[in-house]
Design a protein around this motif. Structure first.
Motif, short mmCIF file in Angstrom:
data_model
loop_
_atom_site.label_atom_id
_atom_site.label_comp_id
_atom_site.label_asym_id
_atom_site.label_seq_id
_atom_site.Cartn_x
_atom_site.Cartn_y
_atom_site.Cartn_z
N UNK A 40 -25.35 -17.44 -11.03
CA UNK A 40 -24.50 -18.64 -11.08
C UNK A 40 -23.16 -18.38 -11.75
N UNK A 41 -22.93 -17.15 -12.19
CA UNK A 41 -21.64 -16.78 -12.77
C UNK A 41 -21.44 -17.23 -14.20
N UNK A 42 -22.43 -17.85 -14.83
CA UNK A 42 -22.24 -18.36 -16.18
C UNK A 42 -22.21 -17.23 -17.20
N UNK A 43 -21.15 -17.23 -18.00
CA UNK A 43 -21.01 -16.23 -19.07
C UNK A 43 -21.83 -16.71 -20.27
N UNK A 44 -22.73 -15.88 -20.74
CA UNK A 44 -23.67 -16.28 -21.79
C UNK A 44 -23.27 -15.78 -23.17
N UNK A 45 -22.52 -14.70 -23.24
CA UNK A 45 -22.07 -14.18 -24.53
C UNK A 45 -20.74 -13.47 -24.33
N UNK A 46 -19.88 -13.58 -25.35
CA UNK A 46 -18.53 -13.02 -25.26
C UNK A 46 -18.12 -12.55 -26.65
N UNK A 47 -18.08 -11.25 -26.86
CA UNK A 47 -17.66 -10.68 -28.14
C UNK A 47 -16.38 -9.89 -27.88
N UNK A 48 -15.26 -10.45 -28.29
CA UNK A 48 -13.98 -9.86 -27.96
C UNK A 48 -13.52 -8.75 -28.89
N UNK A 49 -14.22 -8.55 -30.01
CA UNK A 49 -13.82 -7.52 -30.95
C UNK A 49 -14.68 -7.58 -32.19
N UNK A 50 -14.33 -6.78 -33.19
CA UNK A 50 -15.17 -6.69 -34.38
C UNK A 50 -14.88 -7.79 -35.39
N UNK A 51 -13.66 -8.34 -35.39
CA UNK A 51 -13.34 -9.40 -36.33
C UNK A 51 -12.02 -10.05 -35.92
N UNK A 52 -12.06 -11.31 -35.53
CA UNK A 52 -10.86 -11.96 -34.98
C UNK A 52 -9.76 -12.11 -36.02
N UNK A 53 -10.14 -12.27 -37.27
CA UNK A 53 -9.13 -12.46 -38.32
C UNK A 53 -8.20 -11.26 -38.40
N UNK A 54 -8.73 -10.07 -38.18
CA UNK A 54 -7.95 -8.84 -38.33
C UNK A 54 -7.50 -8.25 -37.01
N UNK A 55 -8.22 -8.56 -35.93
CA UNK A 55 -7.90 -8.00 -34.61
C UNK A 55 -7.88 -9.14 -33.59
N UNK A 56 -6.70 -9.61 -33.24
CA UNK A 56 -6.59 -10.75 -32.33
C UNK A 56 -6.81 -10.35 -30.87
N UNK A 57 -6.63 -9.08 -30.56
CA UNK A 57 -6.67 -8.63 -29.17
C UNK A 57 -8.09 -8.72 -28.63
N UNK A 58 -8.25 -9.37 -27.49
CA UNK A 58 -9.56 -9.57 -26.89
C UNK A 58 -9.93 -8.36 -26.04
N UNK A 59 -11.02 -7.67 -26.43
CA UNK A 59 -11.42 -6.46 -25.74
C UNK A 59 -12.37 -6.72 -24.58
N UNK A 60 -12.60 -7.98 -24.26
CA UNK A 60 -13.34 -8.33 -23.05
C UNK A 60 -12.39 -8.59 -21.90
N UNK A 61 -11.36 -9.39 -22.15
CA UNK A 61 -10.49 -9.84 -21.06
C UNK A 61 -9.12 -9.17 -21.08
N UNK A 62 -8.53 -9.04 -22.26
CA UNK A 62 -7.16 -8.52 -22.33
C UNK A 62 -7.09 -7.01 -22.26
N UNK A 63 -7.97 -6.35 -23.00
CA UNK A 63 -7.93 -4.88 -23.06
C UNK A 63 -8.39 -4.28 -21.74
N UNK A 64 -7.67 -3.27 -21.27
CA UNK A 64 -8.06 -2.53 -20.07
C UNK A 64 -8.05 -1.04 -20.42
N UNK A 65 -9.19 -0.40 -20.16
CA UNK A 65 -9.36 0.99 -20.53
C UNK A 65 -10.01 1.78 -19.39
N UNK A 66 -9.86 3.10 -19.47
CA UNK A 66 -10.49 3.94 -18.46
C UNK A 66 -12.01 3.75 -18.49
N UNK A 67 -12.57 3.49 -17.31
CA UNK A 67 -13.99 3.14 -17.23
C UNK A 67 -14.91 4.35 -17.21
N UNK A 68 -14.39 5.56 -17.03
CA UNK A 68 -15.24 6.73 -16.98
C UNK A 68 -16.30 6.58 -15.88
N UNK A 69 -17.48 7.09 -16.14
CA UNK A 69 -18.53 7.13 -15.12
C UNK A 69 -19.10 5.77 -14.76
#
Length: 785
Positions: free
Chosen positions: A427-456
């Motif tokens: 149904x496409x429902x997102x059940x959990x979303x952890x964007x980083x280790x601590x929002x107070x210190x790291x605002x950048x969202x590593x789920x949606x904003x960050x794009x990195x080499x996916x490797x294998x």
């Protein structure tokens, strides 16, 4: 015309009344811009109260608010009588006797002020007028309001007029309610509900007389009598309010005595409970709703919406815990790897000169220094290296240190970060979303904003393209040296991918075995055979939206993608080939309780059902095939009830990015681990592969999910195919009964499966396999080498 009135006193009275009427009219129409804005009848009929919108999980837990003023209005009958009595006793004892302006209180305040006892004469209704219509803000005053001495007279007169309008339109209870819902308690806390939760973790209807007195007492000086900053003064002020309540007859002597001897009794509401703190999830929902608000004319900061997400608060908690539990030892591992050395290195392993200075140049502080000291580098460097006391994030809690700006940048650059997302593939429902280790210190969202080499983790799209080209999971390829010639931007190039261990075994492998073991050379062969354009097309159809360079190395994850995209794409495999749009918000309810929007996913057939089922079967190969790269998952309690898990590890060049994509019969989960600065990373496969960084996060998370029986996620096998499978897929690979140290996470020992391993009975065949077996099997891709 006034001369016709012969009686001098009547004539003076008429003149005064006439001038007063003219003044009222002039103020009302803002004659010549002299008086500024005054509330109209329409404004009085619909008071402007910016109301915070609230964000809830699917199980109705408040997780965030959006506001310009943090306010959640409540009706009169939801407010404690003690709150109302405390307010009237201290702010306007004649509230129920006047009609908006209390001239007796005004006269008394003038006399008291003249005697040295400064006392206000504003009624509750006048204060409400000031709160609602910003009568003392610069934009509300006209030209006369800019003249010292005259301005306060103009403002006061407008507040009197507005107070009379309010009293003519609303009853006393309505005015009390509006006042308590709009009054500011400082720190961007508006209204009795917000402040009751903040200081006593209570609803306003449950406040005691002593607690009500603390909050109402703050109105005389929200900072001076703040119970956290100044508890002694707050207690003293509380008792003054209680004395006023007793004097007014609102408290009996026994009640007064009991209340004034009570402790301050603060019970601060947690940020998560209040939903007032920022978070990756709150920010993701805000980003999600931007276009919807623009299209539908809503403002989430003032319209009092209730926004219900698809997030399950229990799964969110499990995900956050799994990340935190794994990240602490991982950070220690990275620190140990570079102990005594600078970790920021180029691809040749050399220390990057001026690394911290270049980081500093991207900060607002650097820009301020450059502007202040006219780009003088000596001055800028002096202040960048000047130590100061600050608080920094550590996995043992916030730590106070003496760091310079460059020290602080070095500290945070060394920190590993993470992104995790879990989604229901059906149904496409997102059940959990952890964007980083601590929002107070790291605002950048590593789920949606960050794009990195996916490797294998990107390899399955090559195998998907192969299946769509007519191949089967049992088709065989040889692990051998590959050289691919291609043209990129008009330039002739060659690509010679190496396996992770730099060894080509010469072993013949099925496609399922090759994908499960993450063999680069076989992935490169099928990419050349089907065409890298087909791989790009397959990835885009499944849900990858980022641009992909169509080159041979695309199959080994040389392009940057997000966790969000990867989870969406893997969900297509599990959903019988139908690509669904991920859903984070399920519905929106307006302030009046009316549902104004619901959100459902849209599905589109992206790949055939047969191929989708085969891809799920292929993904299980990383657990079931010899030397499969997911076999570290045996460490966790995931293997009951004939449970099946598929997945794919991924590691980019130089161990910069660690990935794990995991699929079960119910969920698809993506995990990324790495430093924000790509020049900082692990040093070898033993410490930095995705199987050792990201896979354990998935294992911990899924173990927590399965153990939480209230969630309803049970162990079990993947769904049987709903269409005929026309290709051969069941072709067991030969198993070699020898331990493989690289199949376990370096933090935890490997637990082997309970079922016996299948081994070939032909001794000669065993000998050949052992002879050809690589000495250092691993899943690290290093695809650029």
């Amino acid at each position: 015309m006034f001369k016709e009135i012969r009686n001098r006193y009547i004539r003076y009275f008429v003149i005064i009344v006439y001038l007063l009427v003219m003044l009222v009219c002039a103020v009302e129409v803002n004659f010549l811009g002299l008086f500024g804005y005054s509330p109209t009848s329409r404004d009085i009929g619909k008071p402007i109260q910016p109301i915070a919108s609230e964000v809830y999980t699917a199980d109705s837990l408040l997780i965030g608010r959006y506001f310009k003023e943090d306010r959640s209005p409540v009706p009169y009958d939801s407010i404690s009588t003690d709150v109302v009595n405390a307010l009237v006793a201290t702010e306007d004892i004649r509230f129920f006797k006047h009609h908006g302006v209390d001239f007796w209180a005004l006269f008394s305040s003038i006399v008291s002020t003249a005697q040295g006892d400064k006392r206000g004469g504003s009624t509750i209704t006048q204060q409400l007028a000031k709160n609602l219509y910003r009568t003392r803000y610069s934009q509300s005053v006209g030209l006369l309001g800019k003249i010292p001495g005259i301005n306060i007279l103009v403002v006061k007169f407008k507040e009197w007029m507005t107070a009379y309008k309010l009293e003519s339109r609303y009853g006393k209870k309505d005015i009390i309610t509006m006042y308590l819902n709009t009054v500011s308690f400082s720190n961007n806390a508006y209204g009795i509900k917000t402040v009751a939760r903040r200081y006593f973790n209570k609803e306003p209807g449950n406040l005691t007389a002593a607690e009500a007195a603390v909050l109402i007492g703050m109105l005389k000086g929200t900072t001076l009598y703040n119970p956290i900053r100044n508890p002694d003064r707050s207690l003293e002020r509380r008792n003054v309010v209680l004395a006023q309540m007793y004097k007014a007859g609102f408290l009996s002597e026994a009640e007064y005595t009991h209340a004034k001897t009570a402790e301050l009794g603060l019970h601060l509401g947690e940020v998560d409970e209040l939903g007032a703190g920022d978070s990756y999830l709150r920010t993701a929902v805000e980003r999600w709703l931007v276009s919807w608000c623009e299209e539908n004319g809503y403002d989430i900061y003032v319209d009092g919406l209730k926004i219900y997400t698809t997030i399950d608060s229990r799964m969110q908690r499990h995900a956050e815990e799994a990340v935190a539990e794994q990240m602490k030892p991982l950070q220690q591992r990275l620190d140990n790897a570079w102990q005594g050395e600078l970790p920021w290195r180029d691809t040749e392993g050399n220390v990057i000169e001026d690394f911290l200075e270049k980081l500093a140049e991207r900060t607002p502080y650097y820009q301020q220094l450059a502007e202040k000291y006219e780009a003088n580098l000596d001055s800028i460097r002096y202040y960048l290296n000047l130590p100061k006391t600050m608080e920094v994030f550590t996995w043992d809690g916030p730590k106070e240190v003496r760091y310079s700006t460059l020290d602080s940048l070095a500290h945070y650059a060394r920190m590993l970060n993470a992104g995790l997302m879990t989604m229901d593939p059906y149904n496409g429902e997102i059940k959990a979303w952890v964007g980083g280790i601590n929002y107070r210190y790291y605002k950048y969202d590593h789920v949606f904003q960050a794009k990195r080499q996916a490797g294998s983790t990107f390899k399955p799209f090559a195998y998907l393209a192969a299946l769509e080209a007519g191949k089967s999971p049992c088709d065989k390829y040889v692990d051998k040296y590959v050289r691919i010639a291609y043209t990129e931007n008009g330039e002739d190039k060659t690509w010679e991918p190496k396996n992770a261990d730099w060894v080509f075994s010469g072993r013949e492998m099925s496609l399922r075995w090759a994908m499960g073991r993450s063999v680069n050379s076989i992935t490169a062969q099928i990419t050349e055979e089907v065409g890298w354009d087909k791989v790009v097309d397959a990835a885009h159809r499944c849900g990858i939206s980022s641009p992909l360079a169509s080159v041979p190395s695309v199959s080994l994850g040389s392009n940057d993608v997000s966790v969000f995209e990867m989870v969406n794409a893997y969900a297509t495999f599990m959903n019988r080939g139908r690509r669904v749009e991920p859903v984070l918000v399920s519905k929106i309810v307006d302030y009046n309780g009316k549902t104004v929007a619901t959100f459902k996913t849209t599905a589109k057939q992206a790949i055939s059902e047969e191929v989708a089922w085969l891809m799920g079967y292929m993904l299980r190969g990383s657990m079931e095939e010899p030397e499969g790269t997911s076999q570290g998952l045996w460490e966790w309690d995931l293997w009951k009830g004939n449970n099946q898990i598929g997945g794919k590890t991924g590691t980019s060049s130089d161990y910069v990015d660690g990935w794990y994509m995991g699929v079960t019969k119910d969920l698809v989960t993506g995990v990324w681990i790495g430093c924000d600065e790509r020049s900082i990373h692990f040093r070898n496969s033993q410490t930095g592969e995705g199987s050792r960084t990201a896979l354990p996060v998935f294992g911990r998370f899924m173990e927590k999910v399965y153990h939480d029986h209230a969630l309803g996620y049970e162990y079990g096998p993947f769904a049987e195919p709903t269409v005929e499978i026309t290709r051969k897929y069941n072709c067991p690979s030969p198993r070699i009964p020898r331990p493989d140290s690289l199949l376990m996470d370096s933090i935890s020992p490997l637990r082997l499966p309970d079922t016996p391993l299948e081994v070939p009975t032909d001794i000669e065949e065993i000998g050949k396999q052992l002879e050809n077996a690589p000495s250092l099997p691993s899943e690290n891709e290093n695809d650029e080498k």
